[in-house]
Design a protein around this motif. Structure first.
Motif, PDB file in Angstrom:
ATOM      1  N   VAL A  26     -26.310 -31.942  -4.195  1.00 21.46           N
ATOM      2  CA  VAL A  26     -25.247 -31.042  -4.364  1.00 21.46           C
ATOM      3  C   VAL A  26     -25.738 -29.896  -4.789  1.00 21.46           C
ATOM      4  O   VAL A  26     -25.579 -28.689  -4.451  1.00 21.46           O
ATOM      5  N   SER A  27     -26.784 -30.050  -5.889  1.00 19.43           N
ATOM      6  CA  SER A  27     -27.495 -29.026  -6.553  1.00 19.43           C
ATOM      7  C   SER A  27     -28.330 -28.329  -5.437  1.00 19.43           C
ATOM      8  O   SER A  27     -28.270 -27.004  -5.502  1.00 19.43           O
ATOM      9  N   SER A  43     -23.484 -31.299 -12.596  1.00 21.96           N
ATOM     10  CA  SER A  43     -22.648 -32.715 -12.791  1.00 21.96           C
ATOM     11  C   SER A  43     -21.637 -32.680 -13.728  1.00 21.96           C
ATOM     12  O   SER A  43     -20.892 -33.715 -14.188  1.00 21.96           O
ATOM     13  N   LYS A  44     -21.468 -31.431 -14.336  1.00 22.21           N
ATOM     14  CA  LYS A  44     -20.361 -31.121 -15.257  1.00 22.21           C
ATOM     15  C   LYS A  44     -19.088 -30.907 -14.515  1.00 22.21           C
ATOM     16  O   LYS A  44     -17.828 -30.770 -15.223  1.00 22.21           O
ATOM     17  N   ILE A  45     -19.120 -30.410 -13.256  1.00 23.24           N
ATOM     18  CA  ILE A  45     -17.929 -29.887 -12.567  1.00 23.24           C
ATOM     19  C   ILE A  45     -17.081 -31.094 -11.938  1.00 23.24           C
ATOM     20  O   ILE A  45     -17.520 -31.753 -11.168  1.00 23.24           O
ATOM     21  N   LYS A  52     -26.888 -20.059  -1.629  1.00 19.31           N
ATOM     22  CA  LYS A  52     -26.962 -18.958  -2.583  1.00 19.31           C
ATOM     23  C   LYS A  52     -25.750 -18.807  -3.389  1.00 19.31           C
ATOM     24  O   LYS A  52     -24.931 -17.881  -3.536  1.00 19.31           O
ATOM     25  N   MET A  53     -25.223 -20.156  -4.072  1.00 19.50           N
ATOM     26  CA  MET A  53     -24.162 -20.132  -4.844  1.00 19.50           C
ATOM     27  C   MET A  53     -24.795 -20.066  -6.310  1.00 19.50           C
ATOM     28  O   MET A  53     -24.000 -20.255  -7.425  1.00 19.50           O
ATOM     29  N   VAL A  54     -25.927 -19.830  -6.722  1.00 19.51           N
ATOM     30  CA  VAL A  54     -26.535 -19.908  -8.046  1.00 19.51           C
ATOM     31  C   VAL A  54     -27.366 -18.582  -8.156  1.00 19.51           C
ATOM     32  O   VAL A  54     -28.363 -18.388  -7.305  1.00 19.51           O
ATOM     33  N   LYS A  94     -26.098 -18.700 -13.045  1.00 22.91           N
ATOM     34  CA  LYS A  94     -24.543 -18.752 -12.952  1.00 22.91           C
ATOM     35  C   LYS A  94     -24.278 -19.352 -11.602  1.00 22.91           C
ATOM     36  O   LYS A  94     -24.673 -19.070 -10.404  1.00 22.91           O
ATOM     37  N   ILE A  95     -23.144 -20.352 -11.621  1.00 24.92           N
ATOM     38  CA  ILE A  95     -22.832 -20.992 -10.503  1.00 24.92           C
ATOM     39  C   ILE A  95     -21.487 -20.508 -10.159  1.00 24.92           C
ATOM     40  O   ILE A  95     -20.604 -20.410 -10.835  1.00 24.92           O
ATOM     41  N   ASP A  96     -21.341 -20.333  -8.559  1.00 28.63           N
ATOM     42  CA  ASP A  96     -20.263 -19.892  -8.315  1.00 28.63           C
ATOM     43  C   ASP A  96     -19.509 -21.142  -7.807  1.00 28.63           C
ATOM     44  O   ASP A  96     -19.384 -21.803  -6.818  1.00 28.63           O
ATOM     45  N   GLN A  97     -18.758 -21.679  -8.939  1.00 25.49           N
ATOM     46  CA  GLN A  97     -17.764 -23.018  -9.011  1.00 25.49           C
ATOM     47  C   GLN A  97     -16.803 -23.071  -7.882  1.00 25.49           C
ATOM     48  O   GLN A  97     -16.705 -23.949  -7.018  1.00 25.49           O
TER      49      GLN A  97
END
Ligand code: DC
Length: 233
Positions: A44-45, A109-111, A52-54, A58-61
């Motif tokens: 997933v990472s 993995s915190k999401i 391009k979500m990082v 910063k992650i585009d959650q």
């Protein structure tokens, strides 16, 4: 080793404890499927990097959560006979072990939604039993009814040395202090995150493998099966 029924083996514990090595050996011995749940968080990472979500860590959650149904992960033996992790049909085993993914995976993995999505996938993989899965929340969240739950641990010193030797053998230039810091950081993240922190299940058996060889660990496992009357007479 033959068992008198099909079971689930849940293996949790700290990072760099040798969980995957032990889990793989158990799966080979029992002729069970081995699933490395950490590889799924890593996949997933990688997906979020590829899409391009990082940006600047910063992650585009919101974006990632929306795209979750598009993430398909499976495991398959490759031409070398080793099991690889596949992300949307592509072998990503090498990429998910790289630095970029390793630096990001703890945050991914915190999401909560990511965890829910992967836990569902993991439960699906284990619904027929005959599976050995390793991770951080397998005995507590994924398979709370697993017949065998093992919680693995070893001192920070032992794990630092193992990880250092492993990386040096692979030709990486690393310092022992850097490795120790990284292990301490990962322990801290695993233990203190809000969603499914690393926790020993009440009915898990603790294995400190700090001074044990893999064969000694397998003997310990056999004794455990025997004491639970799971070995075929
Ligand atoms: O086991 P590993 O180091 O490959 O795991 C990668 C990351 O995924 C690590 O930060 C812990 C996390 N993880 C998790 O939160 N839950 C799991 N069941 C497995 C791994």
């Amino acid at each position: 080793m033959k068992l008198n029924k099909k079971i689930v083996v849940a293996l949790d514990g700290f990072s760099s404890c040798g969980k995957s090595t032990f889990a793989k050996r158990i799966a080979d011995t029992l002729e069970y499927v081995f699933i490395d749940s950490g590889a799924m968080y890593r996949a997933v990472s990688l997906f979020s990097i590829q899409n391009k979500m990082v940006t600047e860590s910063k992650i585009d959650q919101t974006g990632l959560i929306q795209m979750l149904p598009k993430i398909k992960i499976h495991f398959q033996r490759n031409e070398n006979g080793l099991v690889s992790t596949y992300l949307n049909g592509k072998d990503v085993e090498k990429e998910i072990r790289g630095v970029a993914v390793s630096q990001l995976v703890s945050e991914i993995s915190k999401i909560k939604e990511v965890r829910l999505y992967l836990v569902q996938m993991q439960q699906e993989l284990g619904k027929e039993k005959g599976i050995v899965m390793d991770g951080r929340d397998i005995g507590t969240v994924v398979f709370p009814n697993a017949e065998i739950k093992i919680f693995m641990t070893a001192s920070v010193d032992v794990r630092t040395k193992r990880r250092y030797d492993e990386l040096i053998a692979k030709g990486f230039e690393v310092s022992i202090d850097e490795i120790r810091k990284n292990i301490e950081e990962r322990d801290n993240n695993d233990l203190n995150r809000k969603e499914s922190p690393l926790k020993q299940a009440a009915d898990a058996v603790v294995l400190d493998n700090g001074s044990m060889t893999i064969d000694e660990q397998m003997n310990w496992f056999k004794d455990l099966l025997k004491s639970r009357k799971l070995l075929e007479e």
